[in-house]
Motif scaffolding. Sequence first.
Motif, PDB file in Angstrom:
ATOM      1  N   UNK A 153       0.997  -1.270   0.083  1.00 28.89           N
ATOM      2  CA  UNK A 153      -0.102   0.076   0.140  1.00 28.89           C
ATOM      3  C   UNK A 153       0.846   1.237  -0.072  1.00 28.89           C
ATOM      4  N   UNK A 154       0.807   1.900  -1.187  1.00 31.30           N
ATOM      5  CA  UNK A 154       1.683   3.107  -1.153  1.00 31.30           C
ATOM      6  C   UNK A 154       0.859   4.236  -0.715  1.00 31.30           C
ATOM      7  N   UNK A 155      -0.324   4.659  -1.084  1.00 31.59           N
ATOM      8  CA  UNK A 155      -0.970   5.725  -0.928  1.00 31.59           C
ATOM      9  C   UNK A 155      -2.408   5.473  -0.668  1.00 31.59           C
ATOM     10  N   UNK A 156      -3.229   6.194   0.058  1.00 32.31           N
ATOM     11  CA  UNK A 156      -4.744   5.991   0.360  1.00 32.31           C
ATOM     12  C   UNK A 156      -4.964   7.304   0.734  1.00 32.31           C
ATOM     13  N   UNK A 157      -5.975   7.958   0.069  1.00 30.89           N
ATOM     14  CA  UNK A 157      -6.625   9.407   0.337  1.00 30.89           C
ATOM     15  C   UNK A 157      -8.091   9.329   0.202  1.00 30.89           C
ATOM     16  N   UNK A 158      -8.512  10.101   1.385  1.00 31.42           N
ATOM     17  CA  UNK A 158     -10.029  10.011   1.446  1.00 31.42           C
ATOM     18  C   UNK A 158     -10.549  11.482   0.975  1.00 31.42           C
ATOM     19  N   UNK A 159     -11.725  11.498   0.177  1.00 33.86           N
ATOM     20  CA  UNK A 159     -12.175  12.872  -0.297  1.00 33.86           C
ATOM     21  C   UNK A 159     -13.626  12.774  -0.501  1.00 33.86           C
ATOM     22  N   UNK A 160     -14.349  13.848  -0.274  1.00 38.34           N
ATOM     23  CA  UNK A 160     -15.923  13.774  -0.501  1.00 38.34           C
ATOM     24  C   UNK A 160     -16.012  14.036  -2.090  1.00 38.34           C
ATOM     25  N   UNK A 161     -15.215  14.067  -2.781  1.00 31.75           N
ATOM     26  CA  UNK A 161     -15.527  14.375  -4.308  1.00 31.75           C
ATOM     27  C   UNK A 161     -14.808  13.281  -5.011  1.00 31.75           C
ATOM     28  N   UNK A 162     -15.306  12.198  -5.601  1.00 26.04           N
ATOM     29  CA  UNK A 162     -14.780  11.110  -6.146  1.00 26.04           C
ATOM     30  C   UNK A 162     -13.881  11.238  -7.434  1.00 26.04           C
ATOM     31  N   UNK A 163     -14.112  12.372  -7.927  1.00 24.28           N
ATOM     32  CA  UNK A 163     -13.014  13.026  -8.968  1.00 24.28           C
ATOM     33  C   UNK A 163     -12.006  13.884  -8.664  1.00 24.28           C
ATOM     34  N   UNK A 164     -11.897  14.308  -7.378  1.00 21.26           N
ATOM     35  CA  UNK A 164     -10.791  15.184  -7.001  1.00 21.26           C
ATOM     36  C   UNK A 164     -10.330  14.874  -5.577  1.00 21.26           C
ATOM     37  N   UNK A 165      -9.233  14.194  -5.715  1.00 21.72           N
ATOM     38  CA  UNK A 165      -8.433  13.537  -4.535  1.00 21.72           C
ATOM     39  C   UNK A 165      -7.090  14.527  -4.123  1.00 21.72           C
ATOM     40  N   UNK A 166      -7.363  15.760  -4.650  1.00 27.41           N
ATOM     41  CA  UNK A 166      -6.222  16.637  -4.393  1.00 27.41           C
ATOM     42  C   UNK A 166      -6.771  17.940  -3.271  1.00 27.41           C
ATOM     43  N   UNK A 167      -7.778  18.598  -3.934  1.00 23.94           N
ATOM     44  CA  UNK A 167      -8.267  19.901  -3.380  1.00 23.94           C
ATOM     45  C   UNK A 167      -8.649  19.376  -1.856  1.00 23.94           C
ATOM     46  N   UNK A 168      -9.578  18.977  -1.701  1.00 25.73           N
ATOM     47  CA  UNK A 168     -10.221  18.600  -0.122  1.00 25.73           C
ATOM     48  C   UNK A 168      -9.983  17.216  -0.168  1.00 25.73           C
ATOM     49  N   UNK A 169      -8.864  16.775   0.454  1.00 21.67           N
ATOM     50  CA  UNK A 169      -8.624  15.572   0.608  1.00 21.67           C
ATOM     51  C   UNK A 169      -7.730  15.198   1.900  1.00 21.67           C
ATOM     52  N   UNK A 170      -7.847  13.952   2.278  1.00 22.81           N
ATOM     53  CA  UNK A 170      -7.251  13.521   3.857  1.00 22.81           C
ATOM     54  C   UNK A 170      -6.329  12.379   3.591  1.00 22.81           C
ATOM     55  N   UNK A 171      -5.113  12.642   3.597  1.00 21.78           N
ATOM     56  CA  UNK A 171      -4.228  11.734   3.414  1.00 21.78           C
ATOM     57  C   UNK A 171      -4.085  10.694   4.775  1.00 21.78           C
TER      58      UNK A 171
END
Length: 116
Positions: A27-45
């Motif tokens: 597992x290299x990276x897992x990110x949570x986001x409220x937008x399924x198309x944007x895992x950069x702007x409003x995201x939680x690593x």
Amino acid sequence: PYYIDLNQNVYVQASLHNSDQNLTIFVDTCVASPDPHDFNSLAYDIIRNGCVRDSSYTTYHSPYGHFARFKFNAFEFISRHALVYLQCELVVCGLGDYSSRCYRGCISRSKRGTSS
């Protein structure tokens, strides 16, 4: 969808569907986001570049290299959004190839110098 409440644990298992027993996943990276198309702007690593970013993240050892298992706790991020999406990046490596990405663990980016 997977329905959870605040402060509940989320358990994740990723599996490699391949009969080659000489492969393993990491597992290299897992990110949570409220937008399924944007895992950069409003995201939680949760984990990034193999570095754990969430203190509730726990890896579960599997005797089989074809599985990656971990958990993390549902956080306040979830209480502010009706839906939260999880995007994970996994790496497939040769089992026992200690020079591969799977065995290097956390990789932090080095800073560049400002010299001319």
